[in-house]
Design an enzyme around this catalytic site. Structure first.
Site, PDB file in Angstrom:
ATOM      1  N   ASP A  18       0.860  -1.182   0.000  1.00  0.00           N
ATOM      2  CA  ASP A  18       0.000   0.000   0.000  1.00  0.00           C
ATOM      3  C   ASP A  18       0.897   1.234   0.000  1.00  0.00           C
ATOM      4  OD1 ASP A  18      -2.133   1.682   0.140  1.00  0.00           O
ATOM      5  OD2 ASP A  18      -2.693   1.204   2.202  1.00  0.00           O
ATOM      6  N   ASP A 116      -2.690   2.455  -6.297  1.00  0.00           N
ATOM      7  CA  ASP A 116      -1.671   2.547  -5.250  1.00  0.00           C
ATOM      8  C   ASP A 116      -1.617   1.355  -4.299  1.00  0.00           C
ATOM      9  OD1 ASP A 116      -4.065   3.051  -4.029  1.00  0.00           O
ATOM     10  OD2 ASP A 116      -3.378   4.783  -2.873  1.00  0.00           O
ATOM     11  N   GLU A 117      -2.266   0.256  -4.649  1.00  0.00           N
ATOM     12  CA  GLU A 117      -2.159  -0.924  -3.789  1.00  0.00           C
ATOM     13  C   GLU A 117      -2.339  -2.201  -4.597  1.00  0.00           C
ATOM     14  OE1 GLU A 117      -5.261  -2.077  -1.041  1.00  0.00           O
ATOM     15  OE2 GLU A 117      -6.574  -0.501  -1.822  1.00  0.00           O
TER      16      GLU A 117
END
EC number: 2.7.7.7
Length: 364
Positions: A18, A116-117
């Site tokens: 993350d 973003d993860e």
């Protein structure tokens, strides 16, 4: 009474990565003068008449209670010195692609959850490294060295625990949850921290006197199923660290879309068509990235009075050609009844997706 058998696969090695305050971190990286200052990604409410919402913010801004989905107006009221940045989503997407390429050095079993993860299954990884913790550290190092950003990592034997672990120590943390530690780790967590438990379920659980993982562990399976149906089955297992969902490197996308909300209402047809074109180009780029073609084009229009119209057209053949999509989206708009109210949102979505066929070349 146990309704279904408990099957717990603890043989896998799963990492959840993350990125830390991703959009804001990219802006800080590119403008070091922002470091140490509260940065909010979102329209400045002083320029929009108070409209707009926070996309994300850095950790400095979070000290003031600012968070994603908060109105920009409230964010400003909480922290008048906050620096508002509209955001450059093409840049963020490019950085996200860099990060995904780093993941692929270690394993092809990568399931992106957002820009973003992502989850990575490193049980059988490309480098033959036995330790998932070592791989997580290497990924953190590579991202920092090559991209200039930090990320947090969670390592465990399933996705549920890895996700919780990545959120346990931020920013730039690494948390390992072993099978022998899972029950203790979960017992201490507030129930609202359990991934997949939404606000309505949290309220319902609180009404039942369930506030922590320890509380949840004490509830019989049938009681949870009676109150939550199929979700109760999942809750019973999550309280015991059981979740056998695989990391899906080929997640099936049902649609690809782009929509924009406008602080300044759109009235002129030329402006409206120009914004439709921007959305179409974004959709075409995403189709290209995901190697997809689509048949159904959906146009979404929301007016100043919040009236929302959605209309779709299905083509005879698959496409991802931007000019063709734009023509159809424009025709859809022309077919809508005139509305004197200005437009506050436009969206274009492609559905009925299929994988790109080698002998089709429609993106010229």
């Amino acid at each position: 009474m146990l309704i279904f058998p408990l099957i717990n696969d603890t043989s896998r090695k799963i990492i959840h990565i993350d990125m830390d305050a991703f959009f804001a971190a990219v802006e800080e990286r590119d403008n070091p003068a922002l470091k140490g200052k509260p940065v909010v990604i979102g329209k400045d409410p002083r320029e929009t008449g108070g409209r707009g919402v926070v996309s994300t913010c850095n950790y400095e801004a979070r000290k003031y209670g600012i968070h994603s989905a908060m109105s920009s107006k409230e964010a400003y009221e909480r922290c008048p010195k906050a620096i508002f940045i509209s955001g450059n989503y093409e840049k963020y997407r490019t950085v996200g692609d860099q990060i995904r390429r780093i993941f692929k050095r270690y394993t092809d079993v990568v399931e992106p959850m957002s820009i973003d993860e992502a989850y990575l299954d490193v049980t059988d990884n490309k480098l033959g490294i036995k330790s998932a913790v070592k791989i997580a550290k290497l990924i953190q190092h590579d991202i920092w060295k090559e991209v200039g950003l930090t990320c947090s990592a969670g390592v465990s034997y399933n996705k549920f625990l890895a996700k919780l672990a990545s959120d346990f120590e931020k920013p730039h943390g690494l948390t390992l949850v072993l099978k022998e530690d899972a029950l203790c780790f979960l017992a201490k967590l507030p129930i609202e921290k359990f991934h997949g438990v939404g606000k309505k379920s949290v309220k319902k659980l609180h009404d039942m006197g369930i506030y922590t993982g320890q509380d949840l562990l004490a509830v019989p399976e049938m009681t949870l199923i009676d109150h939550f149906g199929r979700f109760g089955f999942d809750l019973y297992r999550k309280a015991r660290g059981i979740s056998n969902s695989p990391v899906k490197s080929d997640r099936i996308r049902k649609s690809i879309g782009s929509e924009r909300t406008y602080a300044k209402l759109l009235y002129q047809e030329t402006d409206i068509k120009a914004e439709i074109s921007k959305n179409v180009k974004r959709v075409a780029a995403l189709l290209q990235d995901h190697k997809k073609l689509g048949k159904t084009i959906v146009l979404k229009v929301r007016y100043a009075d919040f009236t929302t119209l959605t209309k779709r057209v299905t083509l005879p053949e698959l496409t991802r050609n931007a000019a063709q999509i734009e023509q159809v989206a424009g025709d859809i708009f022309d077919s809508l009844s005139e509305n004197p109210a200005g437009i506050r949102l436009l969206g274009v979505t492609m559905t009925n997706l299929e994988d790109k066929v080698a002998d089709i070349s429609l993106d010229l």
